[in-house]
Design a protein around this motif. Structure first.
Motif, PDB file in Angstrom:
ATOM      1  N   ASP A 131       0.826  -1.213   0.000  1.00  0.00           N
ATOM      2  CA  ASP A 131       0.000   0.000   0.000  1.00  0.00           C
ATOM      3  C   ASP A 131       0.860   1.263   0.000  1.00  0.00           C
ATOM      4  O   ASP A 131       0.611   2.212  -0.735  1.00  0.00           O
ATOM      5  CB  ASP A 131      -0.948  -0.008   1.210  1.00  0.00           C
ATOM      6  N   GLU A 132       1.938   1.232   0.818  1.00  0.00           N
ATOM      7  CA  GLU A 132       2.826   2.399   0.901  1.00  0.00           C
ATOM      8  C   GLU A 132       3.430   2.724  -0.467  1.00  0.00           C
ATOM      9  O   GLU A 132       3.405   3.868  -0.930  1.00  0.00           O
ATOM     10  CB  GLU A 132       3.948   2.100   1.912  1.00  0.00           C
ATOM     11  N   LYS A 133       3.943   1.690  -1.131  1.00  0.00           N
ATOM     12  CA  LYS A 133       4.619   1.948  -2.400  1.00  0.00           C
ATOM     13  C   LYS A 133       3.627   2.332  -3.491  1.00  0.00           C
ATOM     14  O   LYS A 133       3.943   3.103  -4.387  1.00  0.00           O
ATOM     15  CB  LYS A 133       5.461   0.733  -2.811  1.00  0.00           C
ATOM     16  N   CYS A 134       2.422   1.790  -3.400  1.00  0.00           N
ATOM     17  CA  CYS A 134       1.377   2.172  -4.343  1.00  0.00           C
ATOM     18  C   CYS A 134       1.108   3.678  -4.221  1.00  0.00           C
ATOM     19  O   CYS A 134       0.949   4.374  -5.225  1.00  0.00           O
ATOM     20  CB  CYS A 134       0.124   1.357  -4.024  1.00  0.00           C
ATOM     21  N   MET A 135       1.130   4.192  -3.001  1.00  0.00           N
ATOM     22  CA  MET A 135       0.829   5.614  -2.805  1.00  0.00           C
ATOM     23  C   MET A 135       2.011   6.529  -3.074  1.00  0.00           C
ATOM     24  O   MET A 135       1.851   7.638  -3.531  1.00  0.00           O
ATOM     25  CB  MET A 135       0.312   5.827  -1.374  1.00  0.00           C
ATOM     26  N   TRP A 136       3.213   6.068  -2.775  1.00  0.00           N
ATOM     27  CA  TRP A 136       4.374   6.951  -2.940  1.00  0.00           C
ATOM     28  C   TRP A 136       5.015   6.845  -4.317  1.00  0.00           C
ATOM     29  O   TRP A 136       5.575   7.793  -4.809  1.00  0.00           O
ATOM     30  CB  TRP A 136       5.422   6.658  -1.863  1.00  0.00           C
ATOM     31  N   LYS A 137       4.984   5.636  -4.891  1.00  0.00           N
ATOM     32  CA  LYS A 137       5.723   5.445  -6.142  1.00  0.00           C
ATOM     33  C   LYS A 137       4.808   5.448  -7.353  1.00  0.00           C
ATOM     34  O   LYS A 137       5.221   5.103  -8.447  1.00  0.00           O
ATOM     35  CB  LYS A 137       6.491   4.111  -6.095  1.00  0.00           C
ATOM     36  N   ASN A 138       3.558   5.763  -7.117  1.00  0.00           N
ATOM     37  CA  ASN A 138       2.624   5.787  -8.232  1.00  0.00           C
ATOM     38  C   ASN A 138       2.548   4.466  -8.989  1.00  0.00           C
ATOM     39  O   ASN A 138       2.482   4.431 -10.218  1.00  0.00           O
ATOM     40  CB  ASN A 138       2.999   6.931  -9.190  1.00  0.00           C
ATOM     41  N   LEU A 139       2.609   3.385  -8.248  1.00  0.00           N
ATOM     42  CA  LEU A 139       2.415   2.062  -8.856  1.00  0.00           C
ATOM     43  C   LEU A 139       0.932   1.711  -8.748  1.00  0.00           C
ATOM     44  O   LEU A 139       0.246   2.175  -7.833  1.00  0.00           O
ATOM     45  CB  LEU A 139       3.210   1.009  -8.075  1.00  0.00           C
ATOM     46  N   SER A 140       0.445   0.862  -9.645  1.00  0.00           N
ATOM     47  CA  SER A 140      -0.953   0.428  -9.516  1.00  0.00           C
ATOM     48  C   SER A 140      -1.050  -0.550  -8.346  1.00  0.00           C
ATOM     49  O   SER A 140      -0.047  -1.125  -7.916  1.00  0.00           O
ATOM     50  CB  SER A 140      -1.414  -0.253 -10.798  1.00  0.00           C
ATOM     51  N   VAL A 141      -2.265  -0.721  -7.868  1.00  0.00           N
ATOM     52  CA  VAL A 141      -2.480  -1.670  -6.766  1.00  0.00           C
ATOM     53  C   VAL A 141      -1.958  -3.052  -7.167  1.00  0.00           C
ATOM     54  O   VAL A 141      -1.232  -3.712  -6.422  1.00  0.00           O
ATOM     55  CB  VAL A 141      -3.984  -1.753  -6.411  1.00  0.00           C
ATOM     56  N   GLU A 142      -2.308  -3.464  -8.387  1.00  0.00           N
ATOM     57  CA  GLU A 142      -1.937  -4.816  -8.838  1.00  0.00           C
ATOM     58  C   GLU A 142      -0.424  -4.963  -8.933  1.00  0.00           C
ATOM     59  O   GLU A 142       0.147  -5.972  -8.537  1.00  0.00           O
ATOM     60  CB  GLU A 142      -2.568  -5.130 -10.199  1.00  0.00           C
ATOM     61  N   GLU A 143       0.220  -3.934  -9.484  1.00  0.00           N
ATOM     62  CA  GLU A 143       1.667  -4.007  -9.653  1.00  0.00           C
ATOM     63  C   GLU A 143       2.361  -4.056  -8.276  1.00  0.00           C
ATOM     64  O   GLU A 143       3.302  -4.813  -8.078  1.00  0.00           O
ATOM     65  CB  GLU A 143       2.170  -2.808 -10.473  1.00  0.00           C
ATOM     66  N   SER A 144       1.884  -3.260  -7.326  1.00  0.00           N
ATOM     67  CA  SER A 144       2.500  -3.291  -5.987  1.00  0.00           C
ATOM     68  C   SER A 144       2.336  -4.666  -5.360  1.00  0.00           C
ATOM     69  O   SER A 144       3.245  -5.171  -4.700  1.00  0.00           O
ATOM     70  CB  SER A 144       1.876  -2.266  -5.040  1.00  0.00           C
ATOM     71  N   GLN A 145       1.172  -5.275  -5.577  1.00  0.00           N
ATOM     72  CA  GLN A 145       0.946  -6.594  -4.995  1.00  0.00           C
ATOM     73  C   GLN A 145       1.851  -7.643  -5.644  1.00  0.00           C
ATOM     74  O   GLN A 145       2.366  -8.527  -4.981  1.00  0.00           O
ATOM     75  CB  GLN A 145      -0.514  -7.012  -5.179  1.00  0.00           C
TER      76      GLN A 145
END
Ligand code: TRP
Length: 455
Positions: A131-145
């Protein structure tokens, strides 16, 4: 309250910035760690504590302790006091899955945590903050997972004990008791306070503001009812790099108000870039770091071309005055990863007095790192999706405080266990056997564990 004064100092200090998102020193200089200890208000990890670790665990303290890689702490002495009285604790660490390939700096907290788990025989929770990286690195939810699962494989390859380790992704696990604790923490932290500790501004989206409680609450045993039911007093020890300190200053500040114990911390310095420019390696410049996916040739090349040398320009001058060990990256890297104290001292002496040349030191470093990366690659290749599922399953860990090591059985009996696992390919089996050959037994234990659960 320990937080109040310190946090202002930390964010005001103009000559160096250290927070979870930025590490930089003045004019590309070095991070002043003594100053950081003062600013943050943590304690220095001194020799008497390290001796104590040695006594309590009856083994030589890890290289990272002996050589000061982990150099600061909060209440580590209290955790040891309790341990001495027979009270165990649990370990908590984590990773923000922002990239697929890990570099050596990323492995440091995990190598150290594995040592702590083995030496103290305690359970461990590992948070993957997708969740943190999705919010800070502009990754999609799926990609962060996806990255979280990929990184979990690298983490498992470090050799954690599946009977004592729970790995979780925030996207999957947050809810229930964990979420209740998040809300309790959130109620204790004002916006002003969060801005002071983390440097948030009015331009940041509110997702960022909501995140710190997520990283805070794994410090409380009640966030894991499947692991620690009725063990609300169990203490938590967090090994981490010192840039994560703001999260845990906040956590320690609110804990007593919630009736919880403060987590203890043991904190490391940063692993320097090959070019040694500032404190930390950069994920965006592939030549600033050695990755666990680098080939032997790439490792050799990077070390020879980019590792900043403290040796002199000409051989004559070098023979005369010797290398400047203070700035020399190969020596610095060796001090992280060369186990043998006597050999390290020998290299430092010979190189520092000019009898050994940079090329020779780089050659030794290349050997050490190639072997380490090769070992990691082998273990990583043996980690199956099924193993990841096993580590990430929400399950009780009935043997988490037990001292008996669950491995140590010979290769030939392995096929019996493979039989019962669902998804191992023949190649992966071969990899596990290779791991066994080089003494990385924990993966073998995971196979055994899987076979028992599916019998
Ligand atoms: N925020 C950390 C990162 O970006 C990940 C993390 C979560 C962590 N919980 C932790 C690191 C506890 C150390 C200890 O990498």
């Amino acid at each position: 309250m320990e937080v109040d004064k310190k946090e202002e100092l930390a964010s005001d200090s103009s000559d160096q910035t250290v927070n979870p998102w930025e590490v930089s020193a003045k004019e590309g200089g070095k991070i002043d760690y003594d100053k950081l200890i003062d600013q943050f208000g943590c304690q220095r990890l001194d020799d008497s504590l390290i001796d104590r670790v040695q006594r309590l665990t009856s083994r030589q303290p890890h290289v990272f302790l002996r050589r000061g890689v982990f150099f600061a702490h909060r209440d580590f002495n209290e955790v040891l006091d309790a341990y001495e009285r027979g009270d165990k604790f649990y370990l908590y660490t984590g990773r923000g899955p922002s990239s697929e390939a890990l570099h050596l700096g990323h492995l440091i907290p995990f190598m150290f945590t594995k040592y702590l788990q083995e030496a103290f025989k305690v359970p461990l929770v590992i948070q993957l903050t997708d969740d943190e990286k999705c919010m800070w690195k502009n990754l999609s939810v799926e990609e962060s997972q996806r990255l979280a699962r990929e990184n979990a494989k690298d983490i498992i390859a470090c050799g954690f004990d599946v009977t004592k380790t729970f790995i979780f992704s925030d996207f999957d696990y947050v809810g229930g008791a964990f979420y209740k604790n998040m809300v309790k923490v959130a109620k204790c932290v004002t916006l002003n306070k969060a801005m002071g500790i983390f440097g948030f501004s009015g331009e940041d989206h509110i997702g960022k503001l909501s995140f710190p409680p997520v990283q805070a609450v794994p410090s409380f045993p009640s966030s894991f009812p499947h692991l620690f039911p009725g063990k609300d007093k169990l203490r938590c020890l967090i090994p981490c790099a010192i840039d994560q300190d703001p999260y845990f200053r906040m956590t320690r500040d609110v804990a007593p108000r919630l009736g919880y114990s403060k987590p203890a911390l043991i904190e490391s310095s940063f692993f320097p870039a090959l070019q040694a420019k500032n404190g930390k390696m950069s994920a965006s410049d592939p030549n600033s770091a050695i990755y666990v996916t680098d080939t032997a040739k790439e490792i050799k090349n990077k070390i020879n071309r980019y590792a900043f040398s403290g040796g002199q320009d000409s051989i004559e001058k070098h023979r005369e005055i010797g290398a400047n060990l203070e700035v020399d990256i190969p020596v610095k890297y060796l001090s992280f990863f060369l186990e043998d104290d006597t050999e390290l001292e020998h290299i430092k002496k010979e190189y520092g007095e000019g009898r050994m040349l940079t090329g020779e030191v780089k050659k030794r470093l290349t050997e050490v790192l190639t072997e380490m990366v090769e070992r990691h690659r082998m273990a990583r290749a043996a980690v199956t999706d099924e193993m990841v599922d096993a580590f990430m399953a929400v399950r009780p860990l009935p043997n988490m405080f037990e001292s008996e090591k669950p491995l140590d059985f010979v290769g030939s009996s392995l096929c019996r266990y493979y039989h019962c696992t669902r998804s191992m390919t023949r190649t992966q089996r071969k990899r596990v056997e290779e791991c066994l050959e080089v003494g990385n037994g924990c993966l073998v234990a995971t196979v055994k564990y899987l076979s028992n659960s599916y019998n």
